[in-house]
Scaffold this active site. Structure first.
Site, PDB file in Angstrom:
ATOM      1  N   ASP A  43      -2.190   4.246   0.883  1.00  0.00           N
ATOM      2  CA  ASP A  43      -0.789   4.502   1.260  1.00  0.00           C
ATOM      3  C   ASP A  43      -0.354   5.890   0.764  1.00  0.00           C
ATOM      4  O   ASP A  43       0.771   6.321   1.008  1.00  0.00           O
ATOM      5  CB  ASP A  43       0.152   3.385   0.792  1.00  0.00           C
ATOM      6  N   SER A  44      -1.295   6.611   0.113  1.00  0.00           N
ATOM      7  CA  SER A  44      -1.080   8.041  -0.165  1.00  0.00           C
ATOM      8  C   SER A  44      -0.835   8.799   1.136  1.00  0.00           C
ATOM      9  O   SER A  44      -0.381   9.941   1.109  1.00  0.00           O
ATOM     10  CB  SER A  44      -2.289   8.636  -0.895  1.00  0.00           C
ATOM     11  N   ASP A  82      -4.853  -0.177   2.008  1.00  0.00           N
ATOM     12  CA  ASP A  82      -3.775  -0.460   1.055  1.00  0.00           C
ATOM     13  C   ASP A  82      -2.711  -1.324   1.716  1.00  0.00           C
ATOM     14  O   ASP A  82      -2.271  -1.027   2.842  1.00  0.00           O
ATOM     15  CB  ASP A  82      -3.088   0.857   0.654  1.00  0.00           C
ATOM     16  N   LYS A 112      -6.134  -3.655  -0.518  1.00  0.00           N
ATOM     17  CA  LYS A 112      -5.909  -3.284  -1.926  1.00  0.00           C
ATOM     18  C   LYS A 112      -4.450  -3.535  -2.290  1.00  0.00           C
ATOM     19  O   LYS A 112      -3.547  -3.196  -1.509  1.00  0.00           O
ATOM     20  CB  LYS A 112      -6.282  -1.825  -2.186  1.00  0.00           C
ATOM     21  N   GLU A 114      -1.551  -3.456  -5.704  1.00  0.00           N
ATOM     22  CA  GLU A 114      -1.317  -2.850  -7.024  1.00  0.00           C
ATOM     23  C   GLU A 114      -0.759  -3.867  -8.020  1.00  0.00           C
ATOM     24  O   GLU A 114       0.062  -4.710  -7.654  1.00  0.00           O
ATOM     25  CB  GLU A 114      -0.329  -1.684  -6.891  1.00  0.00           C
ATOM     26  N   GLU A 182      -6.355   4.168 -12.275  1.00  0.00           N
ATOM     27  CA  GLU A 182      -5.779   5.488 -12.006  1.00  0.00           C
ATOM     28  C   GLU A 182      -5.081   6.047 -13.242  1.00  0.00           C
ATOM     29  O   GLU A 182      -4.225   5.385 -13.851  1.00  0.00           O
ATOM     30  CB  GLU A 182      -4.773   5.375 -10.835  1.00  0.00           C
TER      31      GLU A 182
HETATM   32  O1  KIV Z   1      -3.196   5.468  -1.885  1.00  0.00           O
HETATM   33  C1  KIV Z   1      -4.237   5.978  -2.345  1.00  0.00           C
HETATM   34  O2  KIV Z   1      -4.785   6.947  -1.802  1.00  0.00           O
HETATM   35  C2  KIV Z   1      -4.806   5.387  -3.542  1.00  0.00           C
HETATM   36  C3  KIV Z   1      -5.883   6.159  -4.247  1.00  0.00           C
HETATM   37  C4  KIV Z   1      -5.340   7.364  -4.901  1.00  0.00           C
HETATM   38  C5  KIV Z   1      -6.642   5.322  -5.182  1.00  0.00           C
HETATM   39  O3  KIV Z   1      -4.412   4.346  -3.943  1.00  0.00           O
END
Ligand code: KIV
Length: 264
Positions: A43-44, A82, A112, A114, A182
């Protein structure tokens, strides 16, 4: 393509795992031709693609859109997607709906999530029990950057470090197949990685995690102004792209492009 079993095998054999983020089909096609082990549709993308200041506003539909594109470009990499902020927090049903929608519509291999609060552990236990592979994420968890006091290293004092360590053990127990760590001290990354049977993937967590992940655009040096300590830039694409665009502009205005060989 790597499977979860092979990722476990990697850990057992002490062979490090490389993970890279990706958000579109063109880069996914390139990644498919490399030795990178897994793709994370992070989600980056809220920051590097959408220009947002955090991952918080990213929606489930946007994650699905980008993961579908990545899947079209890559058929030979393990793809993790994510789940964005508030797409899994409100109830078990909410989490099953979101994770299920991602897997069904994108054909990603895993999701994924968090954190490791009691609520999240309950959600992860449920998802893994019904057959949805889940990766965890501890340390700096960007979806809760506000609660964490910004983008800063986590687990610097003993109390915080112990909490992250306990959370990692709890996530493994809840059934995650891997955990992203992280921005935590290297010593904590090492301790967690040595204590778990599942592989840890670090970003700013030292050299002793079982693998490393970086954001693709960061690794390629797409933004000169972004220089966090954990990042190594393997290329300087900002320079290359700016020069290419300026060359195109120059050749357009001085009529040296297109040449006869570019014309019909
Ligand atoms: O959203 C993302 O790109 C991430 C990575 C930085 C691990 O969670």
């Amino acid at each position: 393509m790597k499977t979860i079993i092979q990722l476990f095998q990697n850990k057992k054999n002490k062979e490090k795992i490389s993970v890279i983020t990706c958000y579109d089909a063109s880069f996914a096609r390139l990644i498919s031709k490399t030795n990178i082990d897994c793709i994370l549709v992070g989600d980056s993308l809220g920051m590097v693609i959408q220009g947002l200041s955090s991952t918080v506003p990213v929606t489930l539909e946007e994650m699905i859109y980008h993961t579908k594109s990545v899947k079209r470009g890559s058929t030979n990499k393990y793809i993790i997607c994510d789940l964005p902020f508030l797409s899994y927090h409100t109830s078990l049903e909410n989490a099953v709906f979101s994770a299920g929608k991602v897997l069904k519509e994108t054909e990603a291999d895993a999701v994924k999530l968090e954190g490791a609060s009691n609520k999240i552990l309950e959600i992860i236990t449920h998802l893994t029990e019904i057959g949805i592979p889940v990766m965890g994420h501890l340390g700096l968890t960007p979806q809760s950057y506000q609660t964490l006091g910004g983008y800063r290293v986590q687990g610097k004092d003993t109390k915080e470090a112990d909490k992250i360590y306990e959370d990692a053990l709890a996530l493994e127990k809840a059934g995650v197949f891997s955990i992203v760590l992280e921005m935590i001290p290297s010593s904590l990354g090492k301790k967690i990685s040595e204590s778990l049977k599942i592989p840890t993937i670090g970003i700013g967590a030292g050299v002793d995690t079982d693998g490393q992940v970086l954001v693709l655009y960061d690794l390629l040096g797409m933004n000169d102004d972004f220089k966090p300590k954990f990042l190594k830039k393997y290329a300087n694409l900002e320079e290359i792209i700016k020069n290419s665009l300026n060359n195109f502009h120059e050749e357009t205005v001085n009529l040296s492009f297109p040449k006869p060989e570019n014309s019909f």
